[in-house]
Design a protein around this motif. Sequence first.
Motif, PDB file in Angstrom:
ATOM      1  N   ASP A  17       0.826  -1.211   0.000  1.00 25.37           N
ATOM      2  CA  ASP A  17       0.000   0.000   0.000  1.00 25.37           C
ATOM      3  C   ASP A  17       0.858   1.259   0.000  1.00 25.37           C
ATOM      4  OD1 ASP A  17       1.010  -0.251   2.544  1.00 25.37           O
ATOM      5  OD2 ASP A  17      -0.880   0.196   3.578  1.00 25.37           O
ATOM      6  N   VAL A  95      -2.402  -3.044   5.888  1.00 23.41           N
ATOM      7  CA  VAL A  95      -3.111  -1.782   5.704  1.00 23.41           C
ATOM      8  C   VAL A  95      -3.536  -1.203   7.046  1.00 23.41           C
ATOM      9  CG1 VAL A  95      -5.201  -0.727   4.748  1.00 23.41           C
ATOM     10  CG2 VAL A  95      -3.865  -2.328   3.380  1.00 23.41           C
ATOM     11  N   ASP A  99      -2.423   2.349   8.214  1.00 21.21           N
ATOM     12  CA  ASP A  99      -3.513   3.312   8.350  1.00 21.21           C
ATOM     13  C   ASP A  99      -3.498   3.928   9.741  1.00 21.21           C
ATOM     14  OD1 ASP A  99      -5.734   4.631   7.193  1.00 21.21           O
ATOM     15  OD2 ASP A  99      -7.109   3.328   8.288  1.00 21.21           O
ATOM     16  N   ILE A 104       0.332   6.592   4.881  1.00 22.05           N
ATOM     17  CA  ILE A 104       0.036   6.248   3.500  1.00 22.05           C
ATOM     18  C   ILE A 104      -0.649   7.411   2.789  1.00 22.05           C
ATOM     19  CG2 ILE A 104      -1.127   4.595   1.993  1.00 22.05           C
ATOM     20  CD1 ILE A 104       1.247   3.528   3.653  1.00 22.05           C
ATOM     21  N   ASP A 108      -2.325   6.099  -2.610  1.00 19.97           N
ATOM     22  CA  ASP A 108      -1.946   4.724  -2.307  1.00 19.97           C
ATOM     23  C   ASP A 108      -3.034   3.988  -1.532  1.00 19.97           C
ATOM     24  OD1 ASP A 108       0.484   4.808  -3.621  1.00 19.97           O
ATOM     25  OD2 ASP A 108       1.585   5.521  -1.869  1.00 19.97           O
ATOM     26  N   LYS A 109      -3.822   4.714  -0.767  1.00 22.85           N
ATOM     27  CA  LYS A 109      -4.933   4.076  -0.061  1.00 22.85           C
ATOM     28  C   LYS A 109      -5.942   3.520  -1.048  1.00 22.85           C
ATOM     29  CE  LYS A 109      -4.703   6.736   4.250  1.00 22.85           C
ATOM     30  NZ  LYS A 109      -5.427   7.650   5.170  1.00 22.85           N
ATOM     31  N   ILE A 112      -4.131   0.412  -3.312  1.00 23.74           N
ATOM     32  CA  ILE A 112      -3.972  -0.914  -2.729  1.00 23.74           C
ATOM     33  C   ILE A 112      -5.252  -1.727  -2.871  1.00 23.74           C
ATOM     34  CG2 ILE A 112      -4.554  -0.100  -0.403  1.00 23.74           C
ATOM     35  CD1 ILE A 112      -2.235  -3.038  -1.398  1.00 23.74           C
ATOM     36  N   LEU A 132     -10.071  -4.217   3.807  1.00 27.34           N
ATOM     37  CA  LEU A 132      -8.850  -3.477   4.135  1.00 27.34           C
ATOM     38  C   LEU A 132      -9.112  -2.333   5.105  1.00 27.34           C
ATOM     39  CD1 LEU A 132      -7.206  -3.299   0.595  1.00 27.34           C
ATOM     40  CD2 LEU A 132      -6.788  -4.965   2.416  1.00 27.34           C
TER      41      LEU A 132
END
Length: 274
Positions: A17, A95, A99, A104, A108-109, A112, A132
């Motif tokens: 991610d 993740v 997170d 991130i 990219d969130k 992924i 996720l």
Amino acid sequence: MIQIPLAAIDESALPRDRGALDPEALSELQHSIALHGLRQPIEVFETAPGRYALISGYRRLAAIRALEALGGRFPTIPAFLRSPATLPEAVAAMVAENDLRCEIAPWDKGRIAVTARNAGLFPTLDAAIDALYPTARGARRTRLRALATLAEELDGLLAAPETLSQRQCLRLATACRAGFADLIRTALEESRATTPEAQWTLLQPILLEADQSLHDETPYRPGHPRRLLRPRPGLTIRRELAPEGWVLRFTGPEATGMMMESVMDEVERMYGKP
């Protein structure tokens, strides 16, 4: 916690991610580790005897690898050994950890979720987002869905998309949802802009029109408005809103001076004085 040889860790076993590492932040982390050691172990799971897949700690592992290459002081890395039941569970754990640490980028969130779906770990984007980001509800889940859709639409076209702010990503996502995705892709593909700043400037007219279209009460006509035409191979025509009016952009090998003369003749015929 165990010490694991760097060579025994596969950081690419799971979809990551994190698209790119900030060189400056990575350098700062290397300096901190060189002075004080690694304070937070990475997380791995065993894939075969003596072989491990990385769950979380991608940036820490990269910093340790760089330090080992420079001076040979860090042949191993401290790690927590986890036992996820499935690969989707391992990706979800990665993740969740990142997170929580807020490391991130917005792009990219979303990416992924697309990567995990494309890898066959989840059947749909919504299923990927649910797994996720299980605590995401309401507006946050809506934002994550928009970010995932954006990553799916524009993957490979944006320079350093991880540098985009959440506001920029959501504005692009809104434009794509409003029907401007093809126009945005074409503008990026046919432009020579290679930096995030130049690309963002390039897209401003399109985003401006997309913003205005959300409040446009013009009656809908099938096929209109026509924002992008490809009348023949080698010729693309884009209609864009500019601060001073409207612009038609002719691009491609067929967009020659002779063609522009023909276009001007036709414009004069249609709108010139009798």
